[in-house]
Scaffold this motif. Sequence first.
Motif, PDB file in Angstrom:
ATOM      1  N   SER A   1       0.858  -1.178   0.000  1.00 43.37           N
ATOM      2  CA  SER A   1       0.000   0.000   0.000  1.00 43.37           C
ATOM      3  C   SER A   1       0.898   1.233   0.000  1.00 43.37           C
ATOM      4  CB  SER A   1      -0.925   0.003   1.217  1.00 43.37           C
ATOM      5  OG  SER A   1      -0.159   0.037   2.414  1.00 43.37           O
ATOM      6  N   ARG A   2       0.309   2.393   0.095  1.00 46.20           N
ATOM      7  CA  ARG A   2       1.094   3.623   0.052  1.00 46.20           C
ATOM      8  C   ARG A   2       2.220   3.627   1.094  1.00 46.20           C
ATOM      9  NH1 ARG A   2       0.733   9.315  -1.143  1.00 46.20           N
ATOM     10  NH2 ARG A   2       1.795  10.495   0.505  1.00 46.20           N
ATOM     11  N   SER A   3       1.927   3.146   2.281  1.00 46.28           N
ATOM     12  CA  SER A   3       2.928   3.195   3.347  1.00 46.28           C
ATOM     13  C   SER A   3       4.146   2.335   3.041  1.00 46.28           C
ATOM     14  CB  SER A   3       2.297   2.754   4.673  1.00 46.28           C
ATOM     15  OG  SER A   3       1.849   1.416   4.590  1.00 46.28           O
TER      16      SER A   3
ATOM     17  N   TYR B   1      -4.767   4.330  -5.737  1.00 44.65           N
ATOM     18  CA  TYR B   1      -5.098   5.735  -5.950  1.00 44.65           C
ATOM     19  C   TYR B   1      -4.576   6.639  -4.837  1.00 44.65           C
ATOM     20  CZ  TYR B   1      -8.979   3.896  -3.160  1.00 44.65           C
ATOM     21  OH  TYR B   1      -9.729   3.241  -2.220  1.00 44.65           O
ATOM     22  N   ALA B   2      -4.171   6.046  -3.715  1.00 46.68           N
ATOM     23  CA  ALA B   2      -3.585   6.834  -2.628  1.00 46.68           C
ATOM     24  C   ALA B   2      -2.224   7.402  -3.024  1.00 46.68           C
ATOM     25  CB  ALA B   2      -3.438   5.982  -1.369  1.00 46.68           C
ATOM     26  N   LEU B   3      -1.662   6.875  -4.127  1.00 46.29           N
ATOM     27  CA  LEU B   3      -0.387   7.392  -4.618  1.00 46.29           C
ATOM     28  C   LEU B   3      -0.570   8.637  -5.487  1.00 46.29           C
ATOM     29  CD1 LEU B   3       1.347   4.027  -5.601  1.00 46.29           C
ATOM     30  CD2 LEU B   3       1.808   5.429  -3.582  1.00 46.29           C
TER      31      LEU B   3
ATOM     32  N   ALA C   1       5.605  -7.954 -12.647  1.00 49.61           N
ATOM     33  CA  ALA C   1       4.242  -7.529 -12.982  1.00 49.61           C
ATOM     34  C   ALA C   1       3.677  -6.706 -11.835  1.00 49.61           C
ATOM     35  CB  ALA C   1       3.349  -8.735 -13.245  1.00 49.61           C
ATOM     36  N   VAL C   2       2.973  -5.658 -12.189  1.00 48.13           N
ATOM     37  CA  VAL C   2       2.329  -4.802 -11.195  1.00 48.13           C
ATOM     38  C   VAL C   2       0.818  -4.883 -11.378  1.00 48.13           C
ATOM     39  CG1 VAL C   2       2.022  -2.453 -10.339  1.00 48.13           C
ATOM     40  CG2 VAL C   2       4.290  -3.216 -11.079  1.00 48.13           C
ATOM     41  N   ILE C   3       0.125  -5.154 -10.305  1.00 40.21           N
ATOM     42  CA  ILE C   3      -1.337  -5.126 -10.303  1.00 40.21           C
ATOM     43  C   ILE C   3      -1.764  -4.034  -9.331  1.00 40.21           C
ATOM     44  CG2 ILE C   3      -3.470  -6.382  -9.817  1.00 40.21           C
ATOM     45  CD1 ILE C   3      -2.009  -8.958 -10.423  1.00 40.21           C
ATOM     46  N   VAL C   4      -2.520  -3.089  -9.811  1.00 40.88           N
ATOM     47  CA  VAL C   4      -3.021  -2.015  -8.953  1.00 40.88           C
ATOM     48  C   VAL C   4      -4.529  -2.172  -8.805  1.00 40.88           C
ATOM     49  CG1 VAL C   4      -1.175  -0.389  -9.464  1.00 40.88           C
ATOM     50  CG2 VAL C   4      -3.159  -0.452 -10.957  1.00 40.88           C
ATOM     51  N   ALA C   5      -5.027  -1.895  -7.624  1.00 41.84           N
ATOM     52  CA  ALA C   5      -6.442  -2.134  -7.355  1.00 41.84           C
ATOM     53  C   ALA C   5      -7.062  -0.962  -6.624  1.00 41.84           C
ATOM     54  CB  ALA C   5      -6.614  -3.410  -6.529  1.00 41.84           C
ATOM     55  N   GLY C   6      -8.347  -0.776  -6.855  1.00 39.09           N
ATOM     56  CA  GLY C   6      -9.082   0.267  -6.162  1.00 39.09           C
ATOM     57  C   GLY C   6     -10.406   0.522  -6.836  1.00 39.09           C
ATOM     58  N   TYR C   7     -11.168   1.440  -6.306  1.00 36.85           N
ATOM     59  CA  TYR C   7     -12.466   1.770  -6.876  1.00 36.85           C
ATOM     60  C   TYR C   7     -12.296   2.491  -8.202  1.00 36.85           C
ATOM     61  CZ  TYR C   7     -14.752   0.214  -2.667  1.00 36.85           C
ATOM     62  OH  TYR C   7     -15.205  -0.568  -1.628  1.00 36.85           O
TER      63      TYR C   7
ATOM     64  N   GLU D   1     -13.605   4.968 -10.071  1.00 40.24           N
ATOM     65  CA  GLU D   1     -13.452   6.403 -10.288  1.00 40.24           C
ATOM     66  C   GLU D   1     -12.084   6.893  -9.826  1.00 40.24           C
ATOM     67  OE1 GLU D   1     -15.611  10.570  -8.866  1.00 40.24           O
ATOM     68  OE2 GLU D   1     -16.693   8.668  -8.726  1.00 40.24           O
ATOM     69  N   GLU D   2     -11.675   6.468  -8.635  1.00 38.51           N
ATOM     70  CA  GLU D   2     -10.385   6.877  -8.106  1.00 38.51           C
ATOM     71  C   GLU D   2      -9.236   6.316  -8.923  1.00 38.51           C
ATOM     72  OE1 GLU D   2     -12.908   5.817  -6.428  1.00 38.51           O
ATOM     73  OE2 GLU D   2     -13.166   6.820  -4.503  1.00 38.51           O
ATOM     74  N   MET D   3      -9.400   5.070  -9.425  1.00 31.62           N
ATOM     75  CA  MET D   3      -8.338   4.465 -10.225  1.00 31.62           C
ATOM     76  C   MET D   3      -8.183   5.177 -11.562  1.00 31.62           C
ATOM     77  SD  MET D   3      -6.825   2.300  -8.405  1.00 31.62           S
ATOM     78  CE  MET D   3      -5.809   1.548  -9.670  1.00 31.62           C
ATOM     79  N   THR D   4      -9.274   5.686 -12.108  1.00 36.80           N
ATOM     80  CA  THR D   4      -9.185   6.459 -13.342  1.00 36.80           C
ATOM     81  C   THR D   4      -8.329   7.697 -13.132  1.00 36.80           C
ATOM     82  OG1 THR D   4     -11.349   5.680 -14.091  1.00 36.80           O
ATOM     83  CG2 THR D   4     -10.500   7.699 -15.096  1.00 36.80           C
ATOM     84  N   ASP D   5      -8.541   8.392 -12.010  1.00 40.27           N
ATOM     85  CA  ASP D   5      -7.735   9.566 -11.683  1.00 40.27           C
ATOM     86  C   ASP D   5      -6.261   9.185 -11.513  1.00 40.27           C
ATOM     87  OD1 ASP D   5     -10.022  11.090 -11.734  1.00 40.27           O
ATOM     88  OD2 ASP D   5     -10.337  11.002  -9.565  1.00 40.27           O
ATOM     89  N   PHE D   6      -6.033   8.033 -10.892  1.00 37.74           N
ATOM     90  CA  PHE D   6      -4.657   7.581 -10.664  1.00 37.74           C
ATOM     91  C   PHE D   6      -3.937   7.303 -11.985  1.00 37.74           C
ATOM     92  CE2 PHE D   6      -2.005   3.659 -10.176  1.00 37.74           C
ATOM     93  CZ  PHE D   6      -0.915   4.256  -9.556  1.00 37.74           C
ATOM     94  N   ILE D   7      -4.593   6.591 -12.895  1.00 32.12           N
ATOM     95  CA  ILE D   7      -3.949   6.215 -14.154  1.00 32.12           C
ATOM     96  C   ILE D   7      -3.629   7.450 -14.999  1.00 32.12           C
ATOM     97  CG2 ILE D   7      -4.266   4.969 -16.322  1.00 32.12           C
ATOM     98  CD1 ILE D   7      -3.684   3.177 -13.948  1.00 32.12           C
ATOM     99  N   VAL D   8      -4.528   8.412 -15.039  1.00 29.11           N
ATOM    100  CA  VAL D   8      -4.296   9.590 -15.883  1.00 29.11           C
ATOM    101  C   VAL D   8      -3.317  10.571 -15.239  1.00 29.11           C
ATOM    102  CG1 VAL D   8      -6.583   9.399 -16.914  1.00 29.11           C
ATOM    103  CG2 VAL D   8      -6.252  10.889 -14.938  1.00 29.11           C
TER     104      VAL D   8
END
Length: 384
Positions: A190-192, A224-226, A254-260, A262-269
Amino acid sequence: MIRSLIQEAALSAAKAHCHAEVEARHVLFALARHFRQRPECEAFLPLAKRALEPSGSWYETPVMSDAAATMLDTLESDAAGISALQQAFQTTGDPSGGVAAGTQATQVDPQEAGQVEEATEVGSDDRESIDDILGELDSLTGLGHVKAQVRKLIAVVQANTERERAGLKPVMPGLHLVFTGPGANFTEASRSDLVAGYVGQTAIKTSELINRTRPGVLFIDEAYALTPKVDVDFGHEAVATLVKAMEDHRHEFAVIVAGYQEEMTDFIVSNPGLRSRFKTYVDFPDYSPSELAEIFEGMVRDVGIELADGALAAAENLFTRAAEKQDFGNARFARSLFEQAYARMAARAADDGSVTLDELQTLLPEDIDDNLSMLDEESPRIGF
């Protein structure tokens, strides 16, 4: 309900072994997996696995044989499934109806079965491992789209294996995935685990985590916390380090990122490198009311409790009403409903001053709390 579950698992077994038909032996294998933790059935799984060999050469969707369909039609309850297993193995010793050669017509010896199971686990090949994975996947309620995408990814890996065996160059897809939706809470990282509190330390911390993972998979929950929220946020440094490693070590990391979603869309962009490297999205949709009712029923049955007439309908009615609320659909809600129903049953049993086991065997419709206030307690979106 058990019929559809076993049918999916039997089809999965036939596909994994490249058999043209779903046969009785595939149905029995699915039953043996489903009931493998039952004491009366624990000796059957290794024999059922052995009956699936040898693998075939059929790569289309298997068709349902008459024998398998007939057996599936008898699966009206767990007791019927266990009976089918016992009849097939303890009576004839041959779960394939004569299809699998070399199976002796003998009574199952639990000690011998245990030895076969141990040998199977130690010497299992990739195909058997894939079969086990797909069997567990198919046993989950709903998630049809997710299951299809997982099968597609596995098919690519299998295709590359065949190409390499033939001396051809494999077609390497991107290994990085985005999981979106209200699924289970994974905490591999996670972020920490990535972000430090001082300038220059985040890249070091992230790199150390990457190096410990390689070769392998790094799963980042709540990715998305990142996403940087303020100018002094070091999340962008962690993302930049990840992006570089995703490219430099793309064949082993390989990296797998997970989250809700809407928030993941903000993270990717938030970073062009993320947009170019994450090409595969696996969306975990909300469970429907009927699927949540199935999950609820499974929780009840798993602990040996029965549902009185009308109890399951009461639960599904509650799920249907709750479907109109935001962020509904997580199986955690079904778990909360079950726990509260159990508490109500226990309180009802204790009303006369004593509790007997007979009073704790059946959930009644009135044990199902029809108050949606518990859903408000589920609404904080913590984790994936």
